[in-house]
Enzyme design. Structure first.
Site, PDB file in Angstrom:
ATOM      1  CG  ASN A   1      -0.464  -0.019   2.504  1.00 49.42           C
ATOM      2  OD1 ASN A   1       0.668  -0.442   2.689  1.00 49.42           O
ATOM      3  ND2 ASN A   1      -1.222   0.431   3.471  1.00 49.42           N
TER       4      ASN A   1
ATOM      5  CD  GLU B   1       5.238  -0.120  12.951  1.00 51.59           C
ATOM      6  OE1 GLU B   1       4.055   0.250  13.072  1.00 51.59           O
ATOM      7  OE2 GLU B   1       6.139   0.226  13.731  1.00 51.59           O
TER       8      GLU B   1
ATOM      9  CB  CYS C   1      -2.057   0.495   8.488  1.00 52.23           C
ATOM     10  SG  CYS C   1      -0.764   1.747   8.480  1.00 52.23           S
TER      11      CYS C   1
ATOM     12  CD  GLU D   1       8.667   0.723  10.655  1.00 50.57           C
ATOM     13  OE1 GLU D   1       7.728   1.193   9.980  1.00 50.57           O
ATOM     14  OE2 GLU D   1       9.378  -0.221  10.287  1.00 50.57           O
TER      15      GLU D   1
HETATM   16  P1  NAP Z   1       0.307  -8.980   3.958  1.00 48.25           P
HETATM   17  O1  NAP Z   1      -0.512  -9.886   3.123  1.00 48.25           O
HETATM   18  O2  NAP Z   1       0.499  -9.327   5.391  1.00 48.25           O
HETATM   19  O3  NAP Z   1       1.734  -8.901   3.223  1.00 48.25           O
HETATM   20  C1  NAP Z   1       2.756  -8.048   3.678  1.00 48.25           C
HETATM   21  C2  NAP Z   1       4.087  -8.585   3.199  1.00 48.25           C
HETATM   22  O4  NAP Z   1       4.307  -9.864   3.789  1.00 48.25           O
HETATM   23  C3  NAP Z   1       4.189  -8.785   1.697  1.00 48.25           C
HETATM   24  O5  NAP Z   1       5.502  -8.477   1.290  1.00 48.25           O
HETATM   25  C4  NAP Z   1       3.912 -10.271   1.555  1.00 48.25           C
HETATM   26  O6  NAP Z   1       4.457 -10.841   0.406  1.00 48.25           O
HETATM   27  C5  NAP Z   1       4.617 -10.793   2.777  1.00 48.25           C
HETATM   28  N1  NAP Z   1       4.189 -12.122   3.194  1.00 48.25           N
HETATM   29  C6  NAP Z   1       2.995 -12.735   2.977  1.00 48.25           C
HETATM   30  N2  NAP Z   1       3.012 -13.955   3.543  1.00 48.25           N
HETATM   31  C7  NAP Z   1       4.229 -14.118   4.119  1.00 48.25           C
HETATM   32  C8  NAP Z   1       4.845 -15.175   4.849  1.00 48.25           C
HETATM   33  N3  NAP Z   1       4.216 -16.311   5.124  1.00 48.25           N
HETATM   34  N4  NAP Z   1       6.108 -14.988   5.281  1.00 48.25           N
HETATM   35  C9  NAP Z   1       6.765 -13.846   5.027  1.00 48.25           C
HETATM   36  N5  NAP Z   1       6.230 -12.803   4.345  1.00 48.25           N
HETATM   37  C10 NAP Z   1       4.964 -12.945   3.906  1.00 48.25           C
HETATM   38  O7  NAP Z   1      -0.230  -7.494   3.933  1.00 48.25           O
HETATM   39  P2  NAP Z   1      -0.631  -6.618   2.675  1.00 48.25           P
HETATM   40  O8  NAP Z   1      -1.946  -7.069   2.162  1.00 48.25           O
HETATM   41  O9  NAP Z   1       0.526  -6.532   1.733  1.00 48.25           O
HETATM   42  O10 NAP Z   1      -0.770  -5.169   3.355  1.00 48.25           O
HETATM   43  C11 NAP Z   1      -1.926  -4.718   3.971  1.00 48.25           C
HETATM   44  C12 NAP Z   1      -1.815  -4.898   5.476  1.00 48.25           C
HETATM   45  O11 NAP Z   1      -0.677  -4.197   5.957  1.00 48.25           O
HETATM   46  C13 NAP Z   1      -2.983  -4.281   6.209  1.00 48.25           C
HETATM   47  O12 NAP Z   1      -3.359  -5.134   7.268  1.00 48.25           O
HETATM   48  C14 NAP Z   1      -2.424  -2.973   6.745  1.00 48.25           C
HETATM   49  O13 NAP Z   1      -3.094  -2.454   7.861  1.00 48.25           O
HETATM   50  C15 NAP Z   1      -1.036  -3.374   7.054  1.00 48.25           C
HETATM   51  N6  NAP Z   1      -0.164  -2.196   7.116  1.00 48.25           N
HETATM   52  C16 NAP Z   1       0.292  -1.798   8.341  1.00 48.25           C
HETATM   53  C17 NAP Z   1       1.083  -0.671   8.432  1.00 48.25           C
HETATM   54  C18 NAP Z   1       1.607  -0.190   9.757  1.00 48.25           C
HETATM   55  O14 NAP Z   1       2.507   0.628   9.755  1.00 48.25           O
HETATM   56  N7  NAP Z   1       1.082  -0.662  10.873  1.00 48.25           N
HETATM   57  C19 NAP Z   1       1.403   0.048   7.271  1.00 48.25           C
HETATM   58  C20 NAP Z   1       0.927  -0.398   6.046  1.00 48.25           C
HETATM   59  C21 NAP Z   1       0.138  -1.532   5.978  1.00 48.25           C
HETATM   60  P3  NAP Z   1       3.533 -11.127  -0.892  1.00 48.25           P
HETATM   61  O15 NAP Z   1       3.152  -9.785  -1.390  1.00 48.25           O
HETATM   62  O16 NAP Z   1       4.443 -11.836  -1.808  1.00 48.25           O
HETATM   63  O17 NAP Z   1       2.362 -11.926  -0.414  1.00 48.25           O
END
Ligand code: NAP
Length: 495
Positions: free
Chosen positions: A168, A267, A301, A475
């Site tokens: 995102n 995060e 997020c 962070e």
């Molecule tokens: P996600 O599905 O958890 O994926 C995040 C990252 O983790 C991607 O690079 C993904 O790779 C990788 N990943 C997936 N499965 C994994 C595994 N088993 N082992 C290691 N890495 C793995 O999240 P998203 O859909 O990309 O992002 C949206 C989420 O991020 C939302 O919940 C949002 O709230 C959260 N977010 C939080 C913050 C914060 O600062 N708190 C900021 C931004 C977003 P792939 O893309 O290859 O699956």
């Protein structure tokens, strides 16, 4: 923009959107994956494939750890001033190239160019801020209570770090980790999200140009992140996992890291309440809601996920917000006049659709939007729902889209109850002209960050992070961000 599939040669200007390298970046070399595998990248505004990046294997992951290990000693011994100057140069190059980077982010993520420009500016700031912090890392010196010795505490780089980022904010989530890690003296392996890898590779070329030595930053993309991350974490030289993404994956990674007692920063997801009291400045509250809800078309997020409005101001707020939301221009992010781009995938649109239908089934009314449009691309229209039940699924799950659910409340105690009635605790927003009430409610709300009469709180100079299921660690901020990449060494000295 229609880019040819996998047609980016390596010998062109790396900052031309059509010509930057997008192979694995390991030890300063651009290379395909060891088995030639590819991951396709899609333009969410059309659904068309626009590029393909290497699908890293276990062999590639091992090479990345090896490169990070080889560069580690030289980088930790590089003078803080020199590290600072290199980080400053990364900031300057990002600012110089901001238009190209913004276009690239819009292209692969779909966000409106104005959001992408905002992201590049925010992402670059992490380099400027950490360039300034890199020369201010200090230790401690004291006398033991017994008087027997002096206590010296030295802060040292923690070691090789694996950084995993979501789609995102393809630039900012990477620089929010890379800049403090490098300031601390660590070398890193970045694994960006599969949906948005192009920005991460474009930035890798920029770091190299800024003087980041080979092997200090390595970037790899993979379709098997679980397998590769497990292998990387199993290498005892890797001492830090910094993850931004969903709470579910965060939990799984914490369990994996526990096997090796690896330090973790997490995060994770959010479910931010946006509370408007009767005495709020109505226009300011609507402006704030537009930012807190619609930055990145709701794919943040920190996005306002639940809007609670006190009875006396409820109707004026709901009507005003619906008017502003309905007027937003929807389109491909790369078009100059777009205000709300597509969602990242069809799956994301399906989830939003499910949540809206569930809320409507429980009595919510759509004041604007509310259904999936016909046509190509992964679009969902800006939507305002009123009378949303606190039991609706969207009150408990991240919507991650342009849907503003409004729920009426009567008392301050009710607002606090609703706000805290979630497993998440990342961000919260409050609008009131009574600062004493604002501070009182802010103290009661279980969140890592509060916007009091503000719809945006992200700032590299402030500690970003959540409580409860929204994560561990911070962070940015003074020392917080860098501290995640350092560990204390205590030396007892007698002299
Ligand atoms: P996600 O599905 O958890 O994926 C995040 C990252 O983790 C991607 O690079 C993904 O790779 C990788 N990943 C997936 N499965 C994994 C595994 N088993 N082992 C290691 N890495 C793995 O999240 P998203 O859909 O990309 O992002 C949206 C989420 O991020 C939302 O919940 C949002 O709230 C959260 N977010 C939080 C913050 C914060 O600062 N708190 C900021 C931004 C977003 P792939 O893309 O290859 O699956």
């Amino acid at each position: 923009m229609n880019l040819p599939y996998n047609a980016f040669p390596l010998d062109q200007d790396p900052y031309d959107v059509r010509g930057f390298p997008h192979r694995l970046y390991i030890g300063g070399q651009w290379r395909p994956s060891s088995d030639g595998g590819l991951i396709e990248v899609t333009d969410p505004s059309s659904g068309a494939v626009i590029a393909a990046v290497p699908d890293a294997t276990l062999e590639d992951a091992a090479a990345a750890v090896e490169a990070a290990a080889k560069a580690a000693k030289g980088w930790r011994q590089t003078a803080p001033r020199k590290r600072s100057e290199i980080l400053r140069r990364c900031f300057e190059l990002m600012v110089e190239r901001s238009e190209t980077l913004a276009m690239l982010i819009s292209l692969e993520n779909g966000k409106a160019l104005r959001d992408a420009r905002g992201e590049v500016a925010y992402a670059a700031e992490f380099f400027r801020w950490n360039a300034e912090e890199a020369v201010r890392i200090t230790g401690e010196f004291g006398t033991a209570p017994s008087g027997a010795n002096r206590i010296v505490v030295d802060y040292q780089p923690i070691g090789i770090c694996i950084l995993i980022t979501p789609w995102n904010f393809p630039a900012a989530m990477a620089t929010r980790k890379i800049a403090p890690a490098l300031a601390a003296g660590c070398t890193v392996i970045l694994k960006p999200a599969s949906e948005t890898p192009l920005t991460a590779y474009a930035l890798a070329a920029l770091y190299s140009e800024a003087g980041v030595p080979d092997g200090v930053v390595n970037v790899l993309t993979t379709s098997t992140p679980g397998t590769l991350t497990s292998a990387i974490l199993a290498d005892p030289r890797v001492r830090k996992l910094s993850f931004t993404g969903s709470t579910g994956i965060g939990r799984a990674l914490l369990a994996e890291a526990a096997k090796h007692v690896t330090s973790c920063s997490m995060e994770l997801g959010g479910n931010a309440p946006f509370i408007v009291f009767d005495d709020a400045d109505l226009d300011a509250a609507i402006d704030g809601a537009m930012i807190a809800k619609m930055r990145n078309a709701g794919e943040a997020c920190t996005a306002a996920n639940r809007i609670y409005v006190q009875s006396g101001i409820h109707d004026a707020f709901a009507d005003g917000l619906a008017q502003r939301m309905a007027a937003l221009k929807i389109g491909a992010g790369t078009k100059a006049d777009t205000e709300c781009g597509p969602m990242i995938t069809k799956k994301a649109v399906d989830k939003i659709d499910r949540l809206v239908k569930d809320a409507v089934n429980r009595g919510a009314k759509a004041l604007c939007g509310g259904s999936v449009p016909e046509g190509d691309g992964f679009f969902y229209p800006p939507t305002v729902l009123s009378e949303v039940s606190p039991d609706a699924d969207m009150a408990h799950e991240e919507i991650f889209g342009p849907v503003a659910p409004i729920t009426r409340f009567e008392s301050e105690a009710q607002a606090i109850f609703h706000a805290n009635n979630t497993e998440y605790g990342l961000a919260a927003y409050l609008y009131t002209r009574d600062v004493a009430r604002g501070m009182r409610v802010a103290a009661e709300i279980e969140a890592g960050m509060i916007g009091l009469n503000r719809g945006l709180m992200s700032d590299p100079a402030a500690p970003f992070g959540g409580v409860k299921q929204s994560g561990l660690g911070r962070e940015g901020g003074q020392h917080h961000g860098i501290a995640e990449f350092m560990e204390a060494k205590y030396i007892a000295v007698t002299f």
